[in-house]
Scaffold this active site. Sequence first.
Site, mmCIF file in Angstrom:
data_model
loop_
_atom_site.group_PDB
_atom_site.id
_atom_site.type_symbol
_atom_site.label_atom_id
_atom_site.label_comp_id
_atom_site.label_asym_id
_atom_site.label_seq_id
_atom_site.Cartn_x
_atom_site.Cartn_y
_atom_site.Cartn_z
ATOM 1 N N ARG A 240 0.790 -1.147 -0.045
ATOM 2 C CA ARG A 240 0.071 0.114 0.022
ATOM 3 C C ARG A 240 0.880 1.240 0.000
ATOM 4 N NH1 ARG A 240 -3.338 -2.686 -1.751
ATOM 5 N NH2 ARG A 240 -5.413 -2.948 -1.049
ATOM 6 N N GLU A 269 -4.275 7.333 -4.304
ATOM 7 C CA GLU A 269 -4.180 6.910 -5.926
ATOM 8 C C GLU A 269 -5.623 7.212 -6.234
ATOM 9 O OE1 GLU A 269 -4.142 2.542 -6.023
ATOM 10 O OE2 GLU A 269 -2.097 2.467 -5.222
ATOM 11 N N HIS A 287 -0.996 0.278 -10.045
ATOM 12 C CA HIS A 287 -1.726 -0.901 -8.956
ATOM 13 C C HIS A 287 -2.019 -2.160 -10.054
ATOM 14 C CE1 HIS A 287 -3.846 -0.925 -5.002
ATOM 15 N NE2 HIS A 287 -3.441 -2.389 -5.600
#
Length: 322
Positions: A240, A269, A287
């Site tokens: 993360r 994000e 991601h």
Amino acid sequence: MPRPTLLQTRTLPAAVEARAARDYAVRRPEGPDRTLDAAALLAAAGGCDGILCAAGDALDAKTLAALPESVRIIATFSVGTDHIALDAARARGIAVTNTPDVLSVATAEIAMLLVLMCARRAGEAERLLRAREWTGWAPTQLMGVTLERKRLGVLGMGRIGRELARMARGMGMEIHYRNRARLAPEEEEGATFHADDESFLAACDVLSMHIPGGPATNGWLNAARIAALPRGAIVVNTGRGTTVDDEALCGALRAGHLRAAGLDVFAGEPAIYEGYHSAPNVTLLPHLGSATVETRDAMGFRCLDNLDALLLHGGEPPHRVA
Ligand code: DGY
């Protein structure tokens, strides 16, 4: 018996959507496929028995408290649950499930891809070609480092970390790890456990981060911990983005203390810390950790297995986290 109503927040792989539509009255929010904010989520959740959400959907304590009484389960299409206020879900008696195991290999592959791209400067090299600036082979051009016999430090030796360690071992790397608890000897497969950050960080030619997001890990990789890494180390993060202090990481890359960084996840994000855009020795991915056809199907089926257990069969979901 009427089928339970399921709010599906995102577009999912076709086979997953087909199975969901077979067993549930599926409701989809209007408009393009996007992360839902609290208002959109609450507007769509009225009368739903379950919610099939994904990372980024806003399920904080306030939103959870405002969910309709009918909601009994939230199945997230992710292994990470930092977007869901688990305590608030427990307080409401709403079950929360995730998708462990099925994405471990795919995410470890992306971590290894980033390790390789950083070590071999593949991002810089590709940009050189795309800019039409390559003037031909040269003995000293874009030299990287060999990974064989280098030390890989795995922060968070869970399922993904262990898959990466397996891949790295095959490349001749030496494995070190830091984890809440030491693995059993047969699970360590020769990896060296470190009981403190200092000795762990000093042993990382490459640091790969696999810790969950949340208050306990916010900004874990800060300036002090970066300084404890050997000069020339590589940092990779597929966990993360919130676990990294971006300013400190960018500063260390600019100053040359770190050789390179490979990032698949970012705080806030889809926005990205501005400094990364101009840093040549940073590889950025949007991601992609679990983004393979096989894995995304398996994640979707895992969500449905959890929903089915509770909503269709009145039992305990197999991957319940709250
Ligand atoms: C996960 O499963 O947690 C991935 O990061 C996608 O959100």
